[in-house]
Design an enzyme around this catalytic site. Structure first.
Site, mmCIF file in Angstrom:
data_model
loop_
_atom_site.group_PDB
_atom_site.id
_atom_site.type_symbol
_atom_site.label_atom_id
_atom_site.label_comp_id
_atom_site.label_asym_id
_atom_site.label_seq_id
_atom_site.Cartn_x
_atom_site.Cartn_y
_atom_site.Cartn_z
ATOM 1 N N GLU A 207 -43.396 10.216 9.161
ATOM 2 C CA GLU A 207 -44.805 9.931 8.877
ATOM 3 C C GLU A 207 -45.736 10.737 9.770
ATOM 4 O O GLU A 207 -46.920 10.434 9.870
ATOM 5 C CB GLU A 207 -45.084 8.432 9.018
ATOM 6 C CG GLU A 207 -44.308 7.610 7.999
ATOM 7 C CD GLU A 207 -44.736 6.155 7.950
ATOM 8 O OE1 GLU A 207 -45.564 5.724 8.773
ATOM 9 O OE2 GLU A 207 -44.231 5.451 7.067
ATOM 10 N N LYS A 337 -47.963 -3.311 -0.030
ATOM 11 C CA LYS A 337 -47.448 -2.034 -0.548
ATOM 12 C C LYS A 337 -47.257 -2.172 -2.052
ATOM 13 O O LYS A 337 -46.349 -2.895 -2.500
ATOM 14 C CB LYS A 337 -46.097 -1.724 0.088
ATOM 15 C CG LYS A 337 -46.109 -1.407 1.579
ATOM 16 C CD LYS A 337 -44.671 -1.503 2.087
ATOM 17 C CE LYS A 337 -44.457 -0.803 3.407
ATOM 18 N NZ LYS A 337 -43.094 -1.093 3.925
ATOM 19 N N ARG A 366 -46.263 4.417 2.056
ATOM 20 C CA ARG A 366 -44.836 4.382 2.358
ATOM 21 C C ARG A 366 -44.463 5.604 3.204
ATOM 22 O O ARG A 366 -45.253 6.545 3.342
ATOM 23 C CB ARG A 366 -44.001 4.408 1.066
ATOM 24 C CG ARG A 366 -44.226 3.258 0.109
ATOM 25 C CD ARG A 366 -44.025 1.879 0.671
ATOM 26 N NE ARG A 366 -42.774 1.579 1.331
ATOM 27 C CZ ARG A 366 -41.861 0.707 0.898
ATOM 28 N NH1 ARG A 366 -42.047 0.079 -0.253
ATOM 29 N NH2 ARG A 366 -40.776 0.434 1.605
HETATM 30 C C1 2PG Z 1 -43.064 0.259 6.721
HETATM 31 C C2 2PG Z 1 -43.238 1.557 5.955
HETATM 32 C C3 2PG Z 1 -44.396 2.374 6.427
HETATM 33 P P1 2PG Z 1 -41.222 2.510 4.642
HETATM 34 O O1 2PG Z 1 -41.955 -0.140 7.081
HETATM 35 O O2 2PG Z 1 -44.041 -0.433 6.937
HETATM 36 O O3 2PG Z 1 -44.319 2.664 7.798
HETATM 37 O O4 2PG Z 1 -42.056 2.316 5.992
HETATM 38 O O5 2PG Z 1 -42.109 3.100 3.636
HETATM 39 O O6 2PG Z 1 -40.056 3.400 5.014
HETATM 40 O O7 2PG Z 1 -40.759 1.129 4.255
HETATM 41 MG MG MG Z 2 -42.876 -2.119 7.862
#
Ligand code: 2PG
Ligand code: MG
Length: 429
Positions: A207, A337, A366
């Site tokens: 990220e 999300k 994400r």
């Molecule tokens: C999280 C996300 C963003 P990922 O865990 O909050 O940092 O990561 O998209 O890999 O789930």
């Molecule tokens: Mg997280």
């Protein structure tokens, strides 16, 4: 203003995400010619109850291919939607949910469904001749969210180099969104320079946060404070620290393996460790402090109520999970999300459930992202207090911070939400 048009055409294509993996993009035209585009992001640290992305498997492209998803999109989904009239987002999303027919979107794929759902929202906004944030906005005055910006990336985003996933900065003392970005930019740059001088600079994680060549998890906290101070700011007062522990990645059945620290902790010891960090570092927010299968009722009693406790893997942007967690007082904030839910209507329902419980909502991108900036529009349009889209480098991240600046100009104000929205900050100063 309602939507009074018909879906004329839907077209899915393969595009590529920030990890160089294929993903699904949808263009959707309404009968008046309005075009909306949606694209699916992808997580690396995923909750087990998230909507499932449809991937081809096998050895090509690491198994991440989306050919099957695209043939369903351009076949079954397009056939079912084209020529149909939907008065609003909820109707379209309900159609997608019924068409898929599984509880976790595994038949048609959460990736195809969220891209379609988003494309429809964008087409609706285009039809209304408004930017997406405005077409979603119900609260006035709208405000920009407080940004949560990654300084160091670990966990699943840095090949497990350290166990804790995100070390982030929240510019609690900043007056405007622009000021929050400027302060964070100074700390990010300073951290990079200090790491280079110390021989610890090893590039960036997924990220865009600095790759953490630290010898313990706690060292990342020490470095966070050092960087804030070296950039001329007061830790805790100007900029505070926020962690996404992402504990499901290294914890199971109440046992937590911190590989970098060569320790295995039980739940009580894990919470003790975090409590100790809260005492010694200006941490105001903890995401996923325990694994999704653990007993979260223990978290707030152990850590106290002066810290924001965000549920991500535990809640997977699901309204009934939020309601259940609120009953048990397991958290006081929700990570939002859209692709965990699979449709925008379900995403908004989870956010509404969080607000109804008196929680904060942190709208989040994400780890696998694209240039799409819709997430920022969702945060503003839905009145979320906070926004998390990764670090302060790499264009898939910067595109989103930049979009917030543009939206701020359109709002006529780059003001952040009122300070009393962040009670844990007040108590920490
Ligand atoms: C999280 C996300 C963003 P990922 O865990 O909050 O940092 O990561 O998209 O890999 O789930
Ligand atoms: Mg997280």
């Amino acid at each position: 203003m309602g939507l009074d048009t018909t879906i004329a055409k839907l077209h899915g294509r393969q595009v590529w995400d920030s990890r160089g993996r294929p993903t699904v993009e949808v263009d959707l035209w309404l009968s008046d010619g309005s075009l909306g585009r949606g694209v699916a992001p992808a997580g690396a640290s995923r909750g087990s109850a998230e909507a499932v992305d449809l991937r081809d498997g096998g050895s090509a492209l690491g198994g991440f291919g989306v050919r099957n998803a695209l043939s369903l999109l351009n076949g079954e989904i397009a056939k079912n939607l084209q020529g149909k009239h939907f008065t609003n987002q909820a109707e379209l999303d309900q159609e997608l949910i019924e068409l898929d027919g599984t509880p976790n979107k595994s038949r048609l794929g959460g990736n195809s469904l969220i891209a379609t759902s988003l494309a429809f929202a964008q087409a609706q906004a285009a039809h209304q001749q408004q930017p997406l944030w405005q077409s979603l906005c119900t609260s006035t005055p709208a405000h920009l969210p407080l940004p949560e910006i990654q300084l160091f990336g670990g966990g699943a985003h840095a090949a497990g180099r350290i166990d804790i996933q995100d070390f982030m900065l929240i510019a609690v003392g900043a007056q405007t969104f622009g000021e929050a970005l400027e302060w964070t930019a100074e700390v990010y740059r300073t951290a990079g320079e200090l790491l280079r001088e110390s021989g610890l600079l090893a590039g960036v994680a997924d990220e865009g946060g600095w790759w953490p060549q630290f010898s313990s998890n706690e060292e990342a906290l020490e470095w966070s404070v050092r960087a804030i101070e070296a950039a001329g700011f007061k830790p805790g007062q100007d900029l505070a620290i926020s962690l996404d522990v992402a504990a499901s990645e290294f914890g199971q059945s109440g046992s937590y393996r911190l590989s970098r620290d060569q320790r295995v902790l039980n739940r009580v010891e894990m919470l003790e460790l975090l409590k100790n960090w809260l005492k010694h570092y200006p941490i105001i927010s903890l995401e996923d402090p325990l694994a999704e299968d653990d007993d979260w009722k223990a978290v707030i009693p152990a850590l106290g109520s002066s810290v924001q406790v965000i549920g991500d893997d535990l809640l997977v942007t699901n309204a009934s999970r939020v309601q259940q967690a609120a009953t048990h007082q397991s958290c006081n904030a929700l990570l939002v999300k859209p692709n965990q839910a699979g449709t925008l209507t379900e995403t908004k329902a989870a956010l509404d459930a969080a607000h109804a419980a008196g929680w904060q909502a942190v709208v989040s991108a994400r780890s696998g992202e694209t240039e799409d900036v819709a997430i920022v529009h969702l945060a503003v349009g839905w009145g979320a207090a906070q926004l998390k889209v990764g670090s302060f480098s790499r264009s898939e991240r910067m595109a989103k911070w930049n979009e917030a600046l543009r939206i701020g100009e359109a709002l006529g104000s780059t003001q952040l939400p009122p300070k009393d929205w962040f009670p844990w900050h007040q108590q920490n100063v």
